[in-house]
Motif scaffolding. Structure first.
Motif, mmCIF file in Angstrom:
data_model
loop_
_atom_site.group_PDB
_atom_site.id
_atom_site.type_symbol
_atom_site.label_atom_id
_atom_site.label_comp_id
_atom_site.label_asym_id
_atom_site.label_seq_id
_atom_site.Cartn_x
_atom_site.Cartn_y
_atom_site.Cartn_z
ATOM 1 N N GLU A 127 0.809 -1.203 0.000
ATOM 2 C CA GLU A 127 0.000 0.000 0.000
ATOM 3 C C GLU A 127 0.855 1.271 0.000
ATOM 4 O OE1 GLU A 127 -2.615 -0.530 3.320
ATOM 5 O OE2 GLU A 127 -3.464 -2.350 2.468
ATOM 6 N N SER A 128 2.169 1.101 0.086
ATOM 7 C CA SER A 128 3.125 2.214 0.040
ATOM 8 C C SER A 128 4.438 1.644 -0.490
ATOM 9 C CB SER A 128 3.300 2.816 1.438
ATOM 10 O OG SER A 128 4.226 3.871 1.393
ATOM 11 N N LEU A 129 4.486 1.395 -1.778
ATOM 12 C CA LEU A 129 5.615 0.687 -2.388
ATOM 13 C C LEU A 129 6.898 1.514 -2.333
ATOM 14 C CD1 LEU A 129 3.741 -0.788 -5.472
ATOM 15 C CD2 LEU A 129 4.546 -2.048 -3.464
ATOM 16 N N PRO A 186 -9.150 -10.666 13.901
ATOM 17 C CA PRO A 186 -8.962 -9.243 13.591
ATOM 18 C C PRO A 186 -9.954 -8.792 12.523
ATOM 19 C CG PRO A 186 -7.225 -10.549 12.593
ATOM 20 C CD PRO A 186 -8.040 -11.490 13.450
ATOM 21 N N ASP A 187 -10.174 -7.492 12.455
ATOM 22 C CA ASP A 187 -11.051 -6.932 11.426
ATOM 23 C C ASP A 187 -10.464 -7.195 10.056
ATOM 24 O OD1 ASP A 187 -12.798 -5.958 13.308
ATOM 25 O OD2 ASP A 187 -11.843 -3.992 13.411
ATOM 26 N N GLY A 188 -11.325 -7.390 9.068
ATOM 27 C CA GLY A 188 -10.895 -7.572 7.689
ATOM 28 C C GLY A 188 -10.649 -6.238 7.023
ATOM 29 N N PHE A 203 -3.177 -0.032 -2.772
ATOM 30 C CA PHE A 203 -2.339 -0.938 -3.568
ATOM 31 C C PHE A 203 -2.489 -0.636 -5.059
ATOM 32 C CE2 PHE A 203 -2.792 -4.802 -6.209
ATOM 33 C CZ PHE A 203 -1.448 -5.072 -6.392
ATOM 34 N N LEU A 204 -3.720 -0.429 -5.516
ATOM 35 C CA LEU A 204 -3.955 -0.142 -6.935
ATOM 36 C C LEU A 204 -3.323 1.190 -7.333
ATOM 37 C CD1 LEU A 204 -7.632 -1.402 -7.208
ATOM 38 C CD2 LEU A 204 -5.572 -2.515 -8.102
ATOM 39 N N PHE A 216 -5.351 -7.028 1.735
ATOM 40 C CA PHE A 216 -4.885 -5.677 2.042
ATOM 41 C C PHE A 216 -5.966 -4.909 2.787
ATOM 42 C CE2 PHE A 216 -2.496 -6.104 -2.208
ATOM 43 C CZ PHE A 216 -1.460 -6.776 -1.592
ATOM 44 N N PHE A 217 -5.564 -4.115 3.779
ATOM 45 C CA PHE A 217 -6.538 -3.292 4.489
ATOM 46 C C PHE A 217 -7.095 -2.198 3.584
ATOM 47 C CE2 PHE A 217 -4.417 -5.106 8.217
ATOM 48 C CZ PHE A 217 -5.526 -5.532 8.918
#
Length: 98
Positions: A20-22, A94-96, A47-48, A41-42
């Protein structure tokens, strides 16, 4: 009949980081492949965006994701089996992703 070359060498660097932060410069890649990762991914939208940022013009992003459980035979069998003999309500998970 296939022939295999014994002298093939690959120049690969493994880099740990967040999808999410490449940690790469803009336009660094010709292609990005993500197999069944986007669902974990949260923030899949991040990511996109990051994928688009690090792709060169004309680069390609390929990713796969599962179909809904009832459209995926193996997943359907597992869920029906759990529903029949188990308890699908597991506490403390955990939350998805969003």
């Amino acid at each position: 009949q296939r022939q295999h070359k014994q002298d093939i060498q690959f120049n690969i660097d493994f880099v740990e980081g967040s999808a999410e932060s490449l940690p790469f410069n803009d336009g660094s890649f010709d292609s990005i492949v993500c197999n069944f990762g986007i669902l974990h991914f949260f923030h899949p939208d991040a990511f996109l965006r990051e994928s688009y940022r690090v792709l060169r013009p004309g680069g390609r992003l390929s990713f796969s994701a599962w179909a809904p459980p009832m459209a995926t035979e193996g997943f359907r069998i597992a869920l029906e089996s759990i529903a029949e003999v188990g308890n699908p309500n597991v506490e403390g998970l955990p939350d998805g992703p969003n």
